[in-house]
Design an enzyme around this catalytic site. Structure first.
Site, mmCIF file in Angstrom:
data_model
loop_
_atom_site.group_PDB
_atom_site.id
_atom_site.type_symbol
_atom_site.label_atom_id
_atom_site.label_comp_id
_atom_site.label_asym_id
_atom_site.label_seq_id
_atom_site.Cartn_x
_atom_site.Cartn_y
_atom_site.Cartn_z
ATOM 1 N N ASP A 66 -14.128 -33.837 27.919
ATOM 2 C CA ASP A 66 -13.630 -33.453 26.568
ATOM 3 C C ASP A 66 -12.212 -34.073 26.250
ATOM 4 O O ASP A 66 -11.701 -34.036 25.187
ATOM 5 C CB ASP A 66 -13.701 -31.840 26.587
ATOM 6 C CG ASP A 66 -14.882 -31.306 25.940
ATOM 7 O OD1 ASP A 66 -15.206 -31.721 24.877
ATOM 8 O OD2 ASP A 66 -15.395 -30.351 26.549
ATOM 9 N N GLU A 97 -12.254 -30.800 20.149
ATOM 10 C CA GLU A 97 -12.341 -31.189 21.579
ATOM 11 C C GLU A 97 -11.126 -31.005 22.420
ATOM 12 O O GLU A 97 -11.166 -30.811 23.511
ATOM 13 C CB GLU A 97 -12.515 -32.966 21.549
ATOM 14 C CG GLU A 97 -13.881 -33.334 20.568
ATOM 15 C CD GLU A 97 -15.123 -33.146 21.170
ATOM 16 O OE1 GLU A 97 -15.044 -32.365 22.202
ATOM 17 O OE2 GLU A 97 -16.031 -33.439 20.467
ATOM 18 N N HIS A 100 -11.850 -27.401 23.519
ATOM 19 C CA HIS A 100 -12.872 -27.583 24.731
ATOM 20 C C HIS A 100 -12.146 -27.965 25.715
ATOM 21 O O HIS A 100 -12.123 -27.047 26.850
ATOM 22 C CB HIS A 100 -13.945 -28.548 24.417
ATOM 23 C CG HIS A 100 -14.815 -28.435 23.117
ATOM 24 N ND1 HIS A 100 -15.571 -29.044 22.446
ATOM 25 C CD2 HIS A 100 -14.673 -27.198 22.039
ATOM 26 C CE1 HIS A 100 -16.182 -28.910 21.349
ATOM 27 N NE2 HIS A 100 -15.636 -27.551 21.234
ATOM 28 N N TYR A 104 -11.325 -24.944 29.465
ATOM 29 C CA TYR A 104 -11.683 -24.813 31.051
ATOM 30 C C TYR A 104 -10.400 -24.507 31.672
ATOM 31 O O TYR A 104 -10.803 -23.565 32.676
ATOM 32 C CB TYR A 104 -12.270 -26.255 31.430
ATOM 33 C CG TYR A 104 -13.289 -26.763 30.644
ATOM 34 C CD1 TYR A 104 -14.701 -26.130 30.558
ATOM 35 C CD2 TYR A 104 -13.336 -27.858 29.654
ATOM 36 C CE1 TYR A 104 -15.724 -26.716 29.979
ATOM 37 C CE2 TYR A 104 -14.328 -28.119 29.202
ATOM 38 C CZ TYR A 104 -15.616 -27.719 29.133
ATOM 39 O OH TYR A 104 -16.597 -28.000 28.364
ATOM 40 N N GLU A 157 -21.770 -36.871 24.362
ATOM 41 C CA GLU A 157 -22.028 -35.235 23.926
ATOM 42 C C GLU A 157 -23.354 -34.728 24.085
ATOM 43 O O GLU A 157 -23.236 -33.663 24.531
ATOM 44 C CB GLU A 157 -21.736 -35.277 22.426
ATOM 45 C CG GLU A 157 -20.498 -35.967 22.058
ATOM 46 C CD GLU A 157 -19.520 -34.874 21.308
ATOM 47 O OE1 GLU A 157 -20.077 -34.287 20.370
ATOM 48 O OE2 GLU A 157 -18.405 -34.836 21.549
ATOM 49 N N GLU A 191 -20.775 -28.945 20.183
ATOM 50 C CA GLU A 191 -21.420 -30.344 20.348
ATOM 51 C C GLU A 191 -22.762 -30.724 19.732
ATOM 52 O O GLU A 191 -23.149 -31.869 19.404
ATOM 53 C CB GLU A 191 -21.776 -30.515 21.971
ATOM 54 C CG GLU A 191 -20.424 -30.346 22.872
ATOM 55 C CD GLU A 191 -19.270 -31.139 22.436
ATOM 56 O OE1 GLU A 191 -19.323 -31.894 21.626
ATOM 57 O OE2 GLU A 191 -18.122 -30.941 23.219
ATOM 58 N N HIS A 194 -21.663 -31.993 16.477
ATOM 59 C CA HIS A 194 -21.080 -33.254 16.705
ATOM 60 C C HIS A 194 -22.192 -34.222 16.819
ATOM 61 O O HIS A 194 -21.982 -35.412 16.187
ATOM 62 C CB HIS A 194 -19.996 -33.112 17.672
ATOM 63 C CG HIS A 194 -18.831 -32.243 17.785
ATOM 64 N ND1 HIS A 194 -17.999 -32.096 18.689
ATOM 65 C CD2 HIS A 194 -18.569 -31.539 16.757
ATOM 66 C CE1 HIS A 194 -17.214 -31.159 18.298
ATOM 67 N NE2 HIS A 194 -17.461 -30.818 17.084
HETATM 68 MN MN MN3 Z 1 -16.199 -31.167 23.310
HETATM 69 MN MN MN3 Z 2 -17.863 -33.057 20.822
#
Ligand code: MN3
Ligand code: MN3
Length: 318
Positions: A66, A97, A100, A104, A157, A191, A194
């Site tokens: 990401d 992104e 994302h 984490y 992705e 995703e 995307h």
């Molecule tokens: Mn992502």
């Molecule tokens: Mn993506």
């Protein structure tokens, strides 16, 4: 002197897919901080050390991918847009992104000790197979043709993420780490849009090529897929082989998603694996439709996802 800087006009949209994608992506906007990950701490403490290792390190790998999308991927795709609205959509994707990649870290800070977090990032920045795929894709972002860049993005992705996504989906199917999985499902939902959108833009360009050029690009695409698949086998072994019995199931899941990536690019599937071959527990986890939430005993997840999907004006009053 007479050069003019043109304003983006959303009332003269050339490609309705740009507008539809913008609306879909903005409707499903979310932030990691809205998910109560700390509710998963009891589940986390019950996991054996090798299971905790797997969870932490798949998220390390996903953070790297990401990061790549947010730092190099979307900027590279923006160099070859067909419409001004496409750039706006890619701006949205680029920001998400970053969300994302950050999410984490929200999971790490809730479940892992500072020393564990350091070790995960150190491993991520040095694991041979992880570095191979990140550098392979990044090289295409910087040196590839416009269509090669889109192929690389869709492979990343729709295919490469899934060796990592397997783990939280498996736990979700077993009703564990459900809030962590909620974040992952929100990421997967993004995703999916995307991959479809960038695959669509790829197909527009691909269809304009001569038959000979199409064949040449196809050969390049399948070679790249084989190369990434071989590397993914090594990566899957690094993560899963000595700590779980999931290695074969992860590879099946990867082949299934490789076919989906090819489908996004308008190409024929490469592997015989279908949805029926994937572990049904993981398959149910991956489905983002609301009916599937009833499958899990913790109904709260579906509700929370619903909340995220249907944000009202009140959500912006802090
Ligand atoms: Mn992502
Ligand atoms: Mn993506």
């Amino acid at each position: 002197m007479a050069e003019q800087y043109e304003a983006i006009n959303w009332n003269a949209v050339e490609d309705q897919i740009d507008k539809a994608t913008w609306e879909k992506l903005t409707e499903q906007f979310w932030l990691d901080t809205r998910i109560p990950v700390s509710n998963d701490q009891d589940d986390w403490r019950e996991l054996a050390a090798p299971e905790q290792w797997v969870v932490g390190h798949v998220f390390g790998g996903l953070t790297l991918l990401d990061t790549l999308q947010s730092q190099d991927g979307m900027v590279s795709l923006q160099q070859n847009i067909r419409t001004p609205q496409e750039r706006a959509v890619l701006n949205n994707i680029q920001f998400m992104e970053s969300v994302h990649a950050k999410s984490y870290s929200t999971i790490f800070s809730t479940l892992n000790t500072p020393a564990e977090i350091d070790e995960i990032f150190d491993w991520t920045n040095h694991n041979e197979h992880l570095q191979y795929k990140a550098n392979k894709i990044n090289d295409i972002y910087h040196n590839g043709s416009p269509l090669q860049k889109k192929i690389a993005s869709v492979f990343l992705e729709t295919f490469l993420f899934y060796s990592g996504f397997f783990t939280p989906l498996w736990y979700l199917g077993n009703n564990k780490l459900t809030n962590v999985a909620e974040i992952i499902k929100l990421i997967i939902r993004d995703e999916s849009v995307h991959g479809t959108y960038i695959g669509y833009k790829f197909q527009l360009g691909f269809n304009e090529l001569s038959e000979a050029d199409q064949q040449e690009l196809k050969d390049w695409m399948y070679d790249l897929l084989y190369d990434l698949y071989a590397n993914e086998e090594g990566y899957t072994n690094d993560i899963y082989a000595t700590r779980t019995e999931w290695t074969d199931q992860v590879m099946t899941f990867l082949r299934y998603n490789a076919n989906k990536a090819l489908m996004n690019l308008g190409q024929e599937p490469l592997f015989p694996d279908t949805a029926e071959d994937v572990n049904p527990i993981v398959m149910n986890g991956i489905s983002t439709s609301t009916s599937n939430h009833d499958f899990f005993s913790q109904v709260g997840n579906g509700y929370r996802l619903g909340q995220v999907e249907a944000m009202s004006d009140d959500d912006y009053k802090f």
